[in-house]
Design a protein around this motif. Structure first.
Motif, PDB file in Angstrom:
ATOM      1  N   ALA A   1      -0.768  -3.495 -16.641  1.00 33.07           N
ATOM      2  CA  ALA A   1       0.495  -4.778 -16.411  1.00 33.07           C
ATOM      3  C   ALA A   1       1.066  -4.587 -15.362  1.00 33.07           C
ATOM      4  CB  ALA A   1       1.270  -4.680 -17.720  1.00 33.07           C
TER       5      ALA A   1
ATOM      6  N   ARG B   1      -0.469  -9.203 -25.100  1.00 36.08           N
ATOM      7  CA  ARG B   1      -0.494  -9.916 -24.112  1.00 36.08           C
ATOM      8  C   ARG B   1      -1.174 -11.357 -24.221  1.00 36.08           C
ATOM      9  NH1 ARG B   1      -2.983  -8.191 -18.298  1.00 36.08           N
ATOM     10  NH2 ARG B   1      -3.021 -10.429 -17.058  1.00 36.08           N
TER      11      ARG B   1
ATOM     12  N   LEU C   1       4.246 -11.565 -22.256  1.00 32.02           N
ATOM     13  CA  LEU C   1       4.115 -10.363 -23.214  1.00 32.02           C
ATOM     14  C   LEU C   1       4.773 -10.914 -24.521  1.00 32.02           C
ATOM     15  CD1 LEU C   1       5.523  -7.528 -20.689  1.00 32.02           C
ATOM     16  CD2 LEU C   1       3.117  -8.023 -21.731  1.00 32.02           C
TER      17      LEU C   1
END
Length: 380
Positions: free
Chosen positions: A158, A287, A292
């Motif tokens: 991420a 995700r 998120l």
């Protein structure tokens, strides 16, 4: 194709197949291996190219006839004829490192014309295997492309970062430095190919060249083979490479590292390393695109009366979120700009609440709950 590959085998038909049968099989294979439908399979493009090359010959009646003539003469996958006479200059006896190699037969191919012209017309200009100067012994070769899938932690994928990966590749043998010779061994020109690295047969000024089976195209043989690599000049080696993971990487993301693959031969450049990422799941975040999702439990009182909770962002900062009275399970609260950043865009952090029910209550809690139920007219 003078490298031993049979075009009929490539297409998957017999040599007696009709033109329609060849066309039908080609279309089926072309559809199966087309690069546009196999973007995650780099080998599909090579297979598609091989199939197309084969059909370029077998799909043309004149080229196919010429190819069949060459095939009968043994130019593809072996030499025709039963007797095996010794080549002039090859000699009957072989030096060390040459034991067990068979001799080859030179023969007149009759009246079908120059083989070089045949190959040129079939495979295009510049592709004539027998053209003089076409085979270059010891020419630099690019090393192997190494492909590997690595597991990447969710948060590194991420935010970006580096992960180590251990690879196994072909490296130049450290004992013989790629020569295939034992220490102190003498290197002498190969007697089978007279040091050319290729075996030729044909007629006139044209010939079909094939890699020499004794020296494997090197043009030379050692008096004693290297014991470490058994004369191949290569050895398997393991090394660790640090891989940079770009921010926002997802499962299936690929990166190509130039020159990080197998070592090149004869001074050739190293091959490439192709890495495919497989992103691990996270115990807290999920995700959705660049957003998120954080699942946060609250109790019945917090959901009923309202509350304030704190949640950690991806960069470990805490943000406060107000839970209004009467919040139901599954409701989401947005924290703008705290999602994943990629290509100049950034998603949000979405906090989704779940309501937990206690498995047991204290006397005071149970009394309060009963009073609440009575006031609500609930039966229990």
């Amino acid at each position: 194709m003078a490298n031993g590959t049979d075009y009929y085998a490539v297409i998957g038909v017999s040599s007696s197949a009709t033109a329609d049968e060849i066309k039908k099989q080609y279309r089926r294979l072309a559809k199966q291996y087309h690069p546009d439908t196999n973007q995650n399979d780099p080998k599909a493009a090579d297979r598609f190219k091989e199939i197309s090359e084969a059909y370029n010959v077998l799909g043309d009646a004149e080229k196919r006839k010429q190819y069949d003539d060459m095939r009968r003469l043994g130019a593809f996958g072996g030499f025709a004829g039963g007797a095996r006479a010794s080549r002039p200059g090859a000699g009957g006896a072989r030096g060390p490192g040459q034991a067990g190699a068979g001799s080859f037969t030179d023969f007149d191919v009759g009246g079908i014309g120059g083989l070089g012209d045949l190959f040129s017309s079939m495979f295009g200009a510049g592709a004539t295997p027998g053209a003089r100067g076409g085979a270059r012994r010891g020419a630099p070769e690019k090393g192997q492309t190494v492909e590997q899938t690595i597991v990447v932690p969710f948060r590194i994928a991420a935010t970006g970062g580096k992960v180590p990966v251990e690879l196994e590749v072909n490296e130049e043998c450290v004992m013989c430095r790629g020569s295939g010779a034992a220490p102190g061994a003498q290197i002498r020109p190969c007697g089978e190919c007279s040091g050319r690295g290729v075996i030729s047969f044909g007629q006139g000024s044209f010939a079909v060249n094939r890699p020499c089976p004794v020296c494997v195209g090197r043009g030379s043989v050692p008096s004693e083979r290297c014991g470490a690599c058994r004369g191949t000049g290569e050895a398997r080696a393991r090394r660790t490479v640090s891989i940079a993971v770009p921010a926002g990487a997802e499962s299936g993301t690929k990166v190509r590292l130039r020159g990080q693959g197998g070592k090149g031969a004869a001074g050739g450049q190293a091959g490439d390393l192709v890495i495919t990422f497989e992103v691990q799941s996270d115990r807290f975040y999920k995700r959705e695109g660049l957003d998120l999702i954080a699942i946060v439990p609250i109790n019945v009182a917090q959901a009923t009366l309202g509350s304030r909770i704190s949640v950690k962002t991806l960069d470990a900062k805490k943000v406060a979120i107000r839970i209004p009275p009467g919040t139901s399970a599954g409701r989401r609260f947005k924290v703008t700009g705290q999602g994943i950043e990629k290509d100049g865009k950034r998603g949000d952090l979405l906090v989704e609440v779940t309501i937990t029910v206690p498995e047991s209550l204290s006397e005071a809690q149970e009394k309060a709950m009963r009073e609440f139920a009575d006031a609500s007219g609930l039966k229990y």
